[in-house]
Design an enzyme around this catalytic site. Structure first.
Site, PDB file in Angstrom:
ATOM      1  CG  HIS A 228      -1.862   1.288   0.901  1.00 39.14           C
ATOM      2  ND1 HIS A 228      -2.824   1.416  -0.068  1.00 39.14           N
ATOM      3  CD2 HIS A 228      -1.707   2.518   1.430  1.00 39.14           C
ATOM      4  CE1 HIS A 228      -3.257   2.663  -0.103  1.00 39.14           C
ATOM      5  NE2 HIS A 228      -2.598   3.352   0.796  1.00 39.14           N
ATOM      6  CG  HIS A 379      -8.523   1.764  -7.682  1.00 34.38           C
ATOM      7  ND1 HIS A 379      -8.823   3.014  -7.187  1.00 34.38           N
ATOM      8  CD2 HIS A 379      -7.473   1.315  -6.937  1.00 34.38           C
ATOM      9  CE1 HIS A 379      -7.990   3.300  -6.188  1.00 34.38           C
ATOM     10  NE2 HIS A 379      -7.161   2.286  -6.024  1.00 34.38           N
ATOM     11  CG  HIS A 381      -4.919   1.001 -15.764  1.00 31.38           C
ATOM     12  ND1 HIS A 381      -5.124  -0.259 -15.265  1.00 31.38           N
ATOM     13  CD2 HIS A 381      -3.827   0.908 -16.578  1.00 31.38           C
ATOM     14  CE1 HIS A 381      -4.215  -1.088 -15.760  1.00 31.38           C
ATOM     15  NE2 HIS A 381      -3.414  -0.402 -16.557  1.00 31.38           N
TER      16      HIS A 381
HETATM   17 FE1  HAS Z   1      -5.702   2.028  -4.415  1.00 32.49          FE
HETATM   18  C1  HAS Z   1      -5.948  -1.372  -4.899  1.00 32.49           C
HETATM   19  C2  HAS Z   1      -7.832   1.837  -1.755  1.00 32.49           C
HETATM   20  C3  HAS Z   1      -5.346   5.419  -3.850  1.00 32.49           C
HETATM   21  C4  HAS Z   1      -3.037   2.091  -6.577  1.00 32.49           C
HETATM   22  N1  HAS Z   1      -4.707   0.633  -5.538  1.00 32.49           N
HETATM   23  C5  HAS Z   1      -4.986  -0.705  -5.626  1.00 32.49           C
HETATM   24  C6  HAS Z   1      -4.062  -1.329  -6.531  1.00 32.49           C
HETATM   25  C7  HAS Z   1      -3.217  -0.355  -6.985  1.00 32.49           C
HETATM   26  C8  HAS Z   1      -3.641   0.881  -6.354  1.00 32.49           C
HETATM   27  C9  HAS Z   1      -2.057  -0.516  -7.943  1.00 32.49           C
HETATM   28  O1  HAS Z   1      -8.922  -0.346   0.096  1.00 32.49           O
HETATM   29  C10 HAS Z   1      -4.067  -2.814  -6.936  1.00 32.49           C
HETATM   30  C11 HAS Z   1      -3.070  -3.653  -6.207  1.00 32.49           C
HETATM   31  C12 HAS Z   1      -3.180  -5.067  -6.709  1.00 32.49           C
HETATM   32  O2  HAS Z   1      -2.556  -5.371  -7.737  1.00 32.49           O
HETATM   33  O3  HAS Z   1      -3.929  -5.843  -6.134  1.00 32.49           O
HETATM   34  N2  HAS Z   1      -6.497   3.373  -3.095  1.00 32.49           N
HETATM   35  C13 HAS Z   1      -7.367   3.092  -2.098  1.00 32.49           C
HETATM   36  C14 HAS Z   1      -7.721   4.319  -1.393  1.00 32.49           C
HETATM   37  C15 HAS Z   1      -7.022   5.332  -2.000  1.00 32.49           C
HETATM   38  C16 HAS Z   1      -6.240   4.717  -3.048  1.00 32.49           C
HETATM   39  C17 HAS Z   1      -8.661   4.455  -0.247  1.00 32.49           C
HETATM   40  N3  HAS Z   1      -4.462   3.472  -5.095  1.00 32.49           N
HETATM   41  C18 HAS Z   1      -4.462   4.793  -4.722  1.00 32.49           C
HETATM   42  C19 HAS Z   1      -3.389   5.489  -5.377  1.00 32.49           C
HETATM   43  C20 HAS Z   1      -2.738   4.541  -6.147  1.00 32.49           C
HETATM   44  C21 HAS Z   1      -3.430   3.292  -5.953  1.00 32.49           C
HETATM   45  C22 HAS Z   1      -3.094   6.952  -5.190  1.00 32.49           C
HETATM   46  C23 HAS Z   1      -1.559   4.669  -7.026  1.00 32.49           C
HETATM   47  C24 HAS Z   1      -0.879   5.754  -7.245  1.00 32.49           C
HETATM   48  N4  HAS Z   1      -6.729   0.537  -3.536  1.00 32.49           N
HETATM   49  C25 HAS Z   1      -7.489   0.657  -2.414  1.00 32.49           C
HETATM   50  C26 HAS Z   1      -7.936  -0.686  -1.975  1.00 32.49           C
HETATM   51  C27 HAS Z   1      -7.397  -1.601  -2.872  1.00 32.49           C
HETATM   52  C28 HAS Z   1      -6.642  -0.808  -3.829  1.00 32.49           C
HETATM   53  C29 HAS Z   1      -8.772  -1.044  -0.824  1.00 32.49           C
HETATM   54  C30 HAS Z   1      -7.563  -3.135  -2.861  1.00 32.49           C
HETATM   55  C31 HAS Z   1      -8.613  -3.557  -3.809  1.00 32.49           C
HETATM   56  C32 HAS Z   1      -8.695  -5.061  -3.903  1.00 32.49           C
HETATM   57  O4  HAS Z   1      -9.706  -5.602  -3.441  1.00 32.49           O
HETATM   58  O5  HAS Z   1      -7.776  -5.703  -4.421  1.00 32.49           O
HETATM   59  C33 HAS Z   1      -7.028   6.797  -1.582  1.00 32.49           C
HETATM   60  O6  HAS Z   1      -5.715   7.227  -1.333  1.00 32.49           O
HETATM   61  C34 HAS Z   1      -7.683   7.692  -2.586  1.00 32.49           C
HETATM   62  C35 HAS Z   1      -7.846   9.095  -2.076  1.00 32.49           C
HETATM   63  C36 HAS Z   1      -8.133  10.067  -3.188  1.00 32.49           C
HETATM   64  C37 HAS Z   1      -9.100  10.977  -3.209  1.00 32.49           C
HETATM   65  C38 HAS Z   1      -9.258  11.899  -4.403  1.00 32.49           C
HETATM   66  C39 HAS Z   1      -8.912  13.355  -4.097  1.00 32.49           C
HETATM   67  C40 HAS Z   1      -8.928  14.152  -5.359  1.00 32.49           C
HETATM   68  C41 HAS Z   1      -7.924  14.930  -5.802  1.00 32.49           C
HETATM   69  C42 HAS Z   1      -8.078  15.605  -7.147  1.00 32.49           C
HETATM   70  C43 HAS Z   1      -7.879  17.088  -7.128  1.00 32.49           C
HETATM   71  C44 HAS Z   1      -8.204  17.695  -8.466  1.00 32.49           C
HETATM   72  C45 HAS Z   1      -7.339  18.398  -9.243  1.00 32.49           C
HETATM   73  C46 HAS Z   1      -7.722  18.834 -10.605  1.00 32.49           C
HETATM   74  C47 HAS Z   1      -5.936  18.696  -8.843  1.00 32.49           C
HETATM   75  C48 HAS Z   1     -10.047  11.119  -2.084  1.00 32.49           C
HETATM   76  C49 HAS Z   1      -6.671  15.147  -5.026  1.00 32.49           C
HETATM   77  C50 HAS Z   1      -8.833  19.816 -10.619  1.00 32.49           C
HETATM   78  C51 HAS Z   1      -9.064  20.168 -12.035  1.00 32.49           C
HETATM   79  C52 HAS Z   1      -9.908  21.123 -12.399  1.00 32.49           C
HETATM   80  C53 HAS Z   1     -10.087  21.392 -13.835  1.00 32.49           C
HETATM   81  C54 HAS Z   1     -10.687  21.935 -11.416  1.00 32.49           C
HETATM   82 CU    CU Z   2      -3.918   0.095  -0.840  1.00 28.66          CU
END
Ligand code: HAS
Ligand code: CU
Length: 589
Positions: A228, A379, A381
Site C-alpha cells: 500500500h 481503479h 489505471h
Molecule cells: Fe488504491 C488497490 C484503496 C489510492 C493504486 N490501488 C490498488 C491497486 C493499486 C492501487 C495498484 O482499500 C491494486 C493492487 C493489486 O494489484 O492488487 N487506493 C485506495 C484508497 C485510495 C487509493 C482508499 N491506489 C491509490 C493510489 C494509487 C493506488 C493513489 C496509485 C498511485 N486501492 C485501495 C484498496 C485496494 C486498492 C482497498 C484493494 C482492492 C482489492 O480488493 O484488491 C485513496 O488514497 C484515494 C484518495 C483520493 C481521493 C481523491 C482526491 C482528489 C484529488 C483531485 C484534485 C483535483 C485536481 C484537478 C488537482 C479522495 C486530489 C482539478 C481540475 C480542475 C479542472 C478543477
Molecule cells: Cu492500498
C-alpha cells in the site's frame, strides 16, 4: 535565474539519465500493455495464453516500479537541489545509487523476459505483486533488493544535502519541496522494511532451495505492508508537482504551505498501517485487524481531500490573476493550451474518480464485490496510470528542456498527447470498472473461459471493445510522448529557456507551526502506529502457519543450515534464541 542545467550541470546529467531510464521503461511497459489488452479482449492474440503472465509481469514491474521510481528520483533530486539552492554533496555517491538501481532493474528484467524463451531455465511470472506461492528465479528477487537499496541510498543523499544546508541555515524552515522529499522518504524507509524482510528472509532462500516452504499468508502480509505505501511513493512526486508546479503553470501561487506540510505528515503517519485493506478476503487474518485497517484507510482519505481543496484553490487564484471571473467562469481563464498545465489538470480530474473507486475498495463489505475483478485494474489505471503517469508526462515537457538545455520539439503534439491519454483512459478504465461489476475477473488471459460470456451478461462485447480502443489510444499517446522526448533531446541547444523558479506560496512557511518540521516526532508516531497495526496480525499469522510455512518444518531445517554453514554450530542454540519470541507470543494468548 537561469535554467536548471546552467545552475547544476553535474546534477542535471544524473537527473537526465534517470528520466531516460524511466522513459525506456514506459515505452516497453506500454508495448506489453497493448499486447495484453488486445489478448484478453480477444481482438488480436500474438502470444500463446501461457505467456500472458510473462507479459503481465513485465507490464506491471516496468511501469509501477521502473518508470515511476526512476522518475521519482529524478524530480526529487531536482526538488532538493533547487529548493536548498545547493548541489549534491558528492556527485559520485549520486551516480552510485543511480547505477545500483539500474543494475537491479536489469537483473529483474532479465529474469522476467527469460519467460519468453526456454521457461525451464529461468522465469519470473510472479506479477508485480510477487508474494508466495508464486515463485521467481532468484535473480528477480536479487534485482529487487539492489533496486531498493539504490532508493535507500538516494534518500540518504537527499538527507545529507539537507543536513549540510541546515548547518549553514540553522534557523530556517525546511523549504517545502525538500520537506516533501524527506517525509516521503521516511515513509519509504519504514514501508520497505516489510518487502525487504519478505524477499531477504523468505523468498530468496526459498527460490535458492535453501528452505522448502514459506508461509504464504506471511509473505502476502509483508508484501502489502509495503504494497500500500508504495502507491503513495508513486503519488507523492505527483502531489509535489501539483503543489509546487501546478500553481506556477496556472499563473498563480500555492494557496497554503502549512496545509501542504500537514498533508505530507499525514501520509507519513498513515500510509503504512493500512496494507491489510488489500487482504480483506484473505483467510487467516482475523476480521478485527481488517476492521482496523479499514478505519485507518478512511482517515487516510483526509490528506487527499485536503489536496483537492488546496490545489484547486491555487488554480483558482492563478485563474483570477489571469482575469478569470465568476463562480465557475475562472475555469476558462486557465492556460488549457499549455500541455504542462493541461496534462496535470486532467490528471487531477481523473484522480477525483480514481480516489472515489479507492474509497469503494476500502469498504470491507463492498470490497467483497469488487476484489479480484477487473474493477481493481480500472481503479489503478486512474490512480497510478493517470494521476501519476499523466502528471509525470506533463511535467516532462517542462523538465526535459530544463535538464537538457534544449527546446521542446512540439508543444502542439504534447497537448494532443495529454488529451489523448485522458480520452483513452476514459474508455479503458470506465469499461474496466463496469466489467468488474459484471464479474469479469482480473489477471486472466481468456476471461471468457471458453464459454460465451455474452449470454450471461449481455454487454461484454461492448465493454471489451472500449477496453481495447482505450488501450490502443493510450499506446498511441505513449508513442507520441516518447517520440517528442527523443526529438527534444536531439534538438539544438537553446538559450532562452524559462528559468528554474518556484513561486512563493500565498500563505508561506512562516504561518506553519514549528512542530510540523519535527521529523523525529512524526517518525516516532509513524513507527508506533505501524507496531499497533501489524504486531498482533503478524504474530498470529506466524503462530498459525509457522514462520517458514506449514507445520514450521522448514524452520528448524533453515536454522540448522544457518548454524552449520554460517556459525559452524551444532545443536539447537540459535533456534532456541529465535524461537523464544514465539514462545512468548504463545504464552500471551
Ligand atoms: Fe488504491 C488497490 C484503496 C489510492 C493504486 N490501488 C490498488 C491497486 C493499486 C492501487 C495498484 O482499500 C491494486 C493492487 C493489486 O494489484 O492488487 N487506493 C485506495 C484508497 C485510495 C487509493 C482508499 N491506489 C491509490 C493510489 C494509487 C493506488 C493513489 C496509485 C498511485 N486501492 C485501495 C484498496 C485496494 C486498492 C482497498 C484493494 C482492492 C482489492 O480488493 O484488491 C485513496 O488514497 C484515494 C484518495 C483520493 C481521493 C481523491 C482526491 C482528489 C484529488 C483531485 C484534485 C483535483 C485536481 C484537478 C488537482 C479522495 C486530489 C482539478 C481540475 C480542475 C479542472 C478543477
Ligand atoms: Cu492500498
Amino acid at each position: 535565474m537561469s535554467a536548471y542545467i546552467d545552475q547544476f550541470p553535474a546534477e542535471a546529467k544524473v537527473i537526465r539519465s534517470a528520466f531516460y531510464t524511466s522513459f525506456i521503461a514506459l515505452a516497453l511497459g506500454a508495448a506489453f500493455g497493448l499486447i495484453q489488452t488486445l489478448h484478453r479482449t480477444d481482438i488480436v492474440r500474438v502470444i500463446p495464453s501461457e505467456m500472458y503472465y510473462t507479459v503481465l509481469t513485465a507490464h506491471g514491474v516496468l511501469l509501477v516500479v521502473t518508470f515511476t521510481i526512476f522518475f521519482l528520483v529524478a524530480i526529487f533530486t531536482w526538488a532538493v537541489t533547487t529548493s536548498l539552492d545547493r548541489g549534491v554533496e558528492d556527485i559520485r555517491f549520486t551516480w552510485s545509487w543511480y547505477v545500483l538501481m539500474s543494475l537491479g532493474t536489469l537483473f529483474a528484467a532479465v529474469a522476467i523476459l527469460a519467460g519468453f524463451t526456454d521457461r525451464t531455465e529461468m522465469s519470473a511470472d510472479v506479477l508485480f505483486t510477487f508474494y508466495a506461492p508464486l515463485q521467481a528465479h532468484p535473480i528477480f528477487y536479487i534485482g529487487l533488493v539492489l533496486f531498493v537499496i539504490g532508493t535507500w541510498l538516494a534518500g540518504a543523499d537527499w538527507f545529507r544535502s539537507w543536513w549540510a544546508w541546515k548547518q549553514e541555515n540553522p534557523d530556517e524552515r525546511i523549504p517545502l519541496p525538500t520537506f516533501m522529499v524527506l517525509t516521503t522518504m521516511i515513509m519509504w524507509y519504514l514501508a520497505t522494511l516489510g518487502v525487504a524482510t519478505s524477499i531477504i528472509v523468505f523468498l530468496i532462500p526459498w527460490s535458492l532451495g535453501l528452505i522448502d516452504t514459506v508461509n504464504p499468508t506471511l509473505t502476502r502480509t509483508l508484501f502489502w505492508f509495503w504494497g500500500h505505501p508504495v502507491v503513495y511513493f508513486w503519488l507523492m512526486p505527483a502531489y509535489m508537482m501539483w503543489y509546487v508546479m501546478l500553481p506556477k503553470f496556472s499563473g498563480g501561487r500555492l494557496f497554503s504551505d502549512p496545509l501542504a506540510r500537514v498533508v505530507f505528515v499525514l501520509f507519513l503517519l498513515l500510509s503504512t498501517p493500512v496494507g491489510i485493506h488489500h487482504q480483506y478476503l484473505d483467510p487467516g487474518i482475523a476480521e478485527g485487524f481488517k476492521f482496523i485497517a479499514m478505519t485507518n484507510t478512511m482517515f487516510l482519505l483526509l490528506p487527499s481531500l485536503l489536496t483537492a481543496f488546496t490545489v484547486v484553490a491555487s488554480m483558482e487564484h492563478g485563474a483570477r490573476q489571469r482575469g478569470g471571473e465568476g463562480y465557475f467562469g475562472w475555469l476558462g481563464a486557465l492556460p488549457w493550451r499549455d500541455p504542462v498545465f493541461a496534462g496535470m489538470a486532467l490528471a487531477g480530474l481523473m484522480f477525483a474518480a480514481g480516489g472515489f473507486s479507492g474509497m469503494i475498495n476500502a469498504g470491507m463489505n463492498i470490497n467483497y464485490l469488487v476484489h479480484n475483478s477487473l474493477w481493481v485494474p480500472g481503479h489503478f489505471h486512474l490512480t497510478v496510470g493517470t494521476a501519476v503517469a499523466l502528471t509525470f508526462m506533463a511535467v516532462s515537457y517542462h523538465f526535459i528542456p530544463q535538464v537538457t538545455g534544449r527546446r521542446l520539439a512540439s508543444k502542439q503534439i504534447a497537448l494532443f498527447q495529454v488529451v489523448l491519454w485522458f480520452i483513452g483512459m476514459t474508455f479503458m478504465s470506465n469499461a474496466m470498472h463496469r466489467g468488474g461489476l459484471l464479474g469479469m475477473p482480473r489477471r486472466t488471459a481468456e476471461p471468457e473461459y471458453d464459454f460465451p460470456f455474452e449470454t450471461a451478461i449481455g454487454t461484454v462485447g461492448e465493454l471489451n471493445a472500449q477496453i481495447a480502443l482505450g488501450g490502443v489510444l493510450l499506446t498511441l499517446s505513449t508513442v507520441l510522448f516518447v517520440a517528442n522526448m527523443l526529438i527534444t533531446a536531439l534538438n539544438d541547444p537553446a538559450d532562452d529557456l524559462p528559468s528554474n523558479t518556484i513561486p512563493e506560496p500565498l500563505s508561506g512557511s512562516e504561518d506553519a507551526p514549528l512542530v510540523l518540521d519535527n521529523l523525529k516526532l512524526w517518525t516516532a508516531i509513524a513507527v508506533v502506529l505501524v507496531i499497533f497495526a501489524y504486531s498482533l496480525p503478524l504474530g498470529s499469522i506466524v503462530e498459525r502457519g509457522g514462520l517458514f510455512g506449514p507445520g514450521g518444518d522448514a524452520f528448524p531445517m533453515f536454522i540448522e543450515f544457518v548454524e552449520g554453514t554460517v556459525f559452524g554450530l551444532t545443536g539447537d542454540s540459535v533456534s532456541s534464541l529465535v524461537n523464544s519470541p514465539l514462545e512468548w507470543l504463545r504464552a500471551m494468548r
